[in-house]
Design a protein around this motif. Structure first.
Motif, PDB file in Angstrom:
ATOM      1  N   VAL A 166      33.498  -4.936 -46.332  1.00  0.00           N
ATOM      2  CA  VAL A 166      32.924  -3.410 -46.454  1.00  0.00           C
ATOM      3  C   VAL A 166      32.011  -3.511 -44.560  1.00  0.00           C
ATOM      4  O   VAL A 166      32.356  -2.421 -44.229  1.00  0.00           O
ATOM      5  N   THR A 167      31.551  -4.227 -44.694  1.00  0.00           N
ATOM      6  CA  THR A 167      30.503  -4.470 -43.437  1.00  0.00           C
ATOM      7  C   THR A 167      31.704  -4.153 -41.797  1.00  0.00           C
ATOM      8  O   THR A 167      31.506  -3.528 -40.683  1.00  0.00           O
ATOM      9  N   TYR A 168      33.035  -4.875 -41.858  1.00  0.00           N
ATOM     10  CA  TYR A 168      33.792  -5.231 -41.084  1.00  0.00           C
ATOM     11  C   TYR A 168      34.290  -3.978 -39.721  1.00  0.00           C
ATOM     12  O   TYR A 168      33.914  -3.463 -38.584  1.00  0.00           O
ATOM     13  N   PRO A 169      34.910  -2.660 -40.631  1.00  0.00           N
ATOM     14  CA  PRO A 169      35.414  -1.339 -40.251  1.00  0.00           C
ATOM     15  C   PRO A 169      34.640  -0.864 -39.540  1.00  0.00           C
ATOM     16  O   PRO A 169      34.354  -0.445 -37.573  1.00  0.00           O
ATOM     17  N   LEU A 170      33.055  -0.317 -39.765  1.00  0.00           N
ATOM     18  CA  LEU A 170      31.567   0.051 -38.844  1.00  0.00           C
ATOM     19  C   LEU A 170      31.360  -0.829 -38.486  1.00  0.00           C
ATOM     20  O   LEU A 170      30.871  -1.383 -37.127  1.00  0.00           O
ATOM     21  N   GLY A 171      31.600  -2.579 -38.105  1.00  0.00           N
ATOM     22  CA  GLY A 171      31.423  -3.047 -37.007  1.00  0.00           C
ATOM     23  C   GLY A 171      31.989  -2.731 -36.068  1.00  0.00           C
ATOM     24  O   GLY A 171      31.574  -2.836 -34.953  1.00  0.00           O
ATOM     25  N   VAL A 172      33.118  -2.982 -36.299  1.00  0.00           N
ATOM     26  CA  VAL A 172      34.196  -2.318 -35.009  1.00  0.00           C
ATOM     27  C   VAL A 172      33.588  -1.065 -34.271  1.00  0.00           C
ATOM     28  O   VAL A 172      33.731  -1.047 -33.235  1.00  0.00           O
ATOM     29  N   VAL A 173      33.433   0.071 -35.063  1.00  0.00           N
ATOM     30  CA  VAL A 173      32.923   1.330 -34.526  1.00  0.00           C
ATOM     31  C   VAL A 173      31.082   1.066 -33.973  1.00  0.00           C
ATOM     32  O   VAL A 173      31.547   1.653 -33.123  1.00  0.00           O
ATOM     33  N   GLY A 174      30.512  -0.159 -34.582  1.00  0.00           N
ATOM     34  CA  GLY A 174      29.296   0.538 -34.189  1.00  0.00           C
ATOM     35  C   GLY A 174      29.223  -0.063 -32.690  1.00  0.00           C
ATOM     36  O   GLY A 174      27.982   0.414 -32.376  1.00  0.00           O
ATOM     37  N   VAL A 175      29.967  -1.465 -32.395  1.00  0.00           N
ATOM     38  CA  VAL A 175      30.154  -1.920 -31.192  1.00  0.00           C
ATOM     39  C   VAL A 175      30.164  -0.357 -30.335  1.00  0.00           C
ATOM     40  O   VAL A 175      29.797  -0.586 -29.211  1.00  0.00           O
ATOM     41  N   LEU A 176      31.749  -0.133 -30.408  1.00  0.00           N
ATOM     42  CA  LEU A 176      32.155   1.497 -29.896  1.00  0.00           C
ATOM     43  C   LEU A 176      31.116   3.115 -29.475  1.00  0.00           C
ATOM     44  O   LEU A 176      30.487   3.231 -28.728  1.00  0.00           O
ATOM     45  N   LEU A 177      30.186   2.830 -30.568  1.00  0.00           N
ATOM     46  CA  LEU A 177      29.392   3.613 -30.381  1.00  0.00           C
ATOM     47  C   LEU A 177      28.112   3.571 -29.438  1.00  0.00           C
ATOM     48  O   LEU A 177      27.136   3.976 -29.112  1.00  0.00           O
ATOM     49  N   THR A 178      27.477   2.340 -29.723  1.00  0.00           N
ATOM     50  CA  THR A 178      26.612   1.270 -28.806  1.00  0.00           C
ATOM     51  C   THR A 178      26.998   1.349 -27.463  1.00  0.00           C
ATOM     52  O   THR A 178      26.039   2.168 -26.576  1.00  0.00           O
ATOM     53  N   ILE A 179      28.449   1.684 -26.783  1.00  0.00           N
ATOM     54  CA  ILE A 179      28.994   1.485 -25.853  1.00  0.00           C
ATOM     55  C   ILE A 179      28.242   2.786 -24.964  1.00  0.00           C
ATOM     56  O   ILE A 179      28.109   3.072 -24.258  1.00  0.00           O
ATOM     57  N   MET A 180      28.850   4.132 -26.017  1.00  0.00           N
ATOM     58  CA  MET A 180      29.537   5.603 -25.932  1.00  0.00           C
ATOM     59  C   MET A 180      27.807   5.745 -24.970  1.00  0.00           C
ATOM     60  O   MET A 180      27.385   6.440 -24.521  1.00  0.00           O
ATOM     61  N   PHE A 181      26.914   5.023 -26.599  1.00  0.00           N
ATOM     62  CA  PHE A 181      25.076   6.123 -26.138  1.00  0.00           C
ATOM     63  C   PHE A 181      25.243   5.592 -25.185  1.00  0.00           C
ATOM     64  O   PHE A 181      24.196   5.972 -24.120  1.00  0.00           O
TER      65      PHE A 181
END
Length: 552
Positions: A166-181
């Protein structure tokens, strides 16, 4: 219609291949067309395309899925290792300890955040470990935690795998969002950052060319090699300009006299030492227009010279030609006798036209030869990487031996082959386009397989209360990255490219590295940082996942 239905929903080898390719195609199309301002999720769209397709019942054959996921990940990390291998150890010496210290902080903050959520919410520790592994996209850690749980309880039933999925896909996206932020928060201008790094690297690595007027009487009548020993610095003397206006190619036995000038190539930071010979004048890396000698760039394309030291070739002695520099991966290297040549090197030689032409024929200088792929180091390296990755390493206190995994083993072997392969005459050269092609195919296969495997239970898990797991996962993913990312940027003054590689590597997150590479242009800083912290981080991720289960 039955044919098309079977092609989408009836599991088979053919159906799996079709689903993989169509998922990748949809994801790449979305990456090119769907952007928020200047931001795009890049190849991560492939993951979401797979989730949506699998939600509607389109799933892969299990054997094909396992193969495609592991093979894609191995290709991706192996191409990264080959790319950064030649400069890995030097970059580690410059800032590797600091980078790994920050990566360790990210791991520890993530573990502490996981434990805090467990204590505050009362969520089962096995579930929290699954959330942690998914949030940091670490499959080996999840497998190790499952095994530890089974050893303790005698039961293979746990929520570790479900929470991880459940958490893996948003684990991927979370890093991307952090980099963008972080990019937005620190107002990072990518082109300006890239230009600044290029200027810094040029100042650090590029040899400087000087014309030195000899006025020091203590070196009158000495040989060039004796002058070099007296100065105690690394330099290349390419020519001697005599007082009568003539010039000659210099070698170690060339005798110099007061009043003559030397064309010297050395590092900028030793300028004061060079000034001991006499007044100097910085010059461009080009010959004088009226010179009787020519300077020419020759490409090494003959494999017989791969792994040979410049000193062993005796080029000056046999051909009266001087090698002054070697350009490798855009970096200028002084042509010292101990420098090992690699296929694809650009060699700068100075001498008479006819002598330079002879040397060009010897080294090859045929660019078409470089278009021929060298597959041996790829398949040999992957095979060795699998061996290293599956090798059990016993650690006192743990019931199960530690393993680096296919990705960790392949990365380490690729770095070693990229660095030391030429010493054993192994051709590791690959064109930039070939390396990128392997990398993109690998990460695309990996993301498509993960998406097609997660979508079946993804939305159902969310509807049944898994949204709390997702919330916990987002906190575990982003909080450590935001804290350490801010420290790295503001306090340690890391460039943005190194920072993105650090964040991606500390989360063992290949998709995040793919995104980082897509915004950093031709710079390999992100890949180098990723490779620097990945091995230690992988070890700590697997170790901490087991320790939480064993100690709690």
């Amino acid at each position: 219609m039955d044919f098309f239905y079977d092609l989408l929903f009836k599991e088979s080898i053919t159906q799996s291949l079709f689903l993989l390719t169509i998922t990748i195609a949809i994801g790449i199309f979305c990456a090119e067309k769907l952007k928020i301002g200047k931001f795009s999720l890049g190849v991560t769209w492939i993951l979401f395309a797979g989730i949506v397709l699998s939600h509607f019942g389109m799933t892969l054959n299990s054997q094909v899925a396992h193969f495609a996921k592991d093979f894609g990940l191995v290709l991706f990390v192996y191409s990264i290792g080959l790319q950064v291998g030649p400069s890995f150890f030097s970059s580690f010496g410059k800032g590797g300890i600091r980078m790994n210290a920050l990566a360790v902080c990210i791991v520890l903050v993530g573990v502490l955040t996981t434990l805090c959520i467990h204590w505050i919410t009362g969520e089962e520790i096995s579930t929290m470990v699954g959330i942690l592994c998914g949030a940091v996209t670490n499959t080996p850690g999840m497998g190790a935690a499952q095994q530890a749980f089974s050893d303790i309880t005698g039961s293979g039933t746990s929520t570790i795998a479900a929470a991880y999925a459940v958490t893996y896909p948003l684990g991927v996206v979370g890093v991307l969002l952090t980099i963008m932020f972080l990019r937005w928060a620190f107002r990072v201008n990518i082109q300006g950052e890239l230009q600044r790094l290029q200027d810094e690297e040029a100042n650090e690595n590029q040899p400087i060319c000087y014309d030195v007027k000899l006025t020091n009487p203590s070196i009158d009548g000495l040989k060039v090699v004796e002058v070099q020993k007296i100065l105690g610095i690394t330099m290349v003397v390419s020519r001697v300009f005599h007082m009568d206006g003539s010039e000659e190619v210099a070698n170690g036995d060339t005798v110099v006299h007061i009043g003559e000038s030397l064309r010297v190539l050395t590092d900028k930071h030793v300028m004061r030492t060079v000034q001991l010979l006499g007044p100097i004048q910085e010059r461009e890396m080009e010959p004088r227009s009226a010179s009787s000698l020519v300077s020419r760039r020759i490409v090494l394309t003959k494999e017989q010279w791969n792994g040979k030291k410049i000193g062993s070739l005796a080029i000056r002695k046999h051909y009266n030609v001087n090698i002054t520099r070697v350009i490798r991966a855009g970096i200028d290297l002084l042509a010292t006798p101990d420098l090992v040549l690699q296929l694809g090197d650009r060699i700068i030689v100075v001498g008479a036209q006819e002598d330079v032409t002879k040397v060009a024929d010897i080294f090859g200088n045929e660019l078409k030869r470089l278009d021929i792929p060298n597959l041996l180091p790829i398949f040999l390296g992957v095979a060795l990487g699998i061996v290293v990755g599956t090798l059990p390493i016993a650690i006192p206190g743990l019931s199960q031996p530690f393993k680096l995994g296919l990705a960790g083993g392949s990365l380490i072997v690729a770095i070693l082959i990229g660095r030391f392969g030429p010493y054993y005459h192994l051709v590791t050269f690959a064109t930039t386009s070939a390396n990128k092609m392997i990398r993109e195919i690998g990460i695309s296969l990996f993301l498509a397989t993960v998406g097609l495997g997660a979508g079946g239970s993804f939305f159902e898990s969310i509807a049944n209360g898994g949204y709390w797991w997702i919330l916990y996962g987002v906190i575990i993913t982003m909080l450590p990255l935001l804290i350490v990312g801010t420290i790295g940027r503001l306090w340690m003054k890391l460039d943005f490219f190194s920072l993105t590689g650090l964040l991606s590597g500390s989360m063992t997150n290949p998709p995040a590295l793919a995104y980082a590479n897509s915004i950093t242009g031709d710079s390999d800083r992100a890949s180098a940082s990723y490779a620097t912290v990945y091995p230690l981080t992988m070890f700590l991720r697997v170790l901490t996942a087991q320790l939480i289960i064993l100690l709690m």
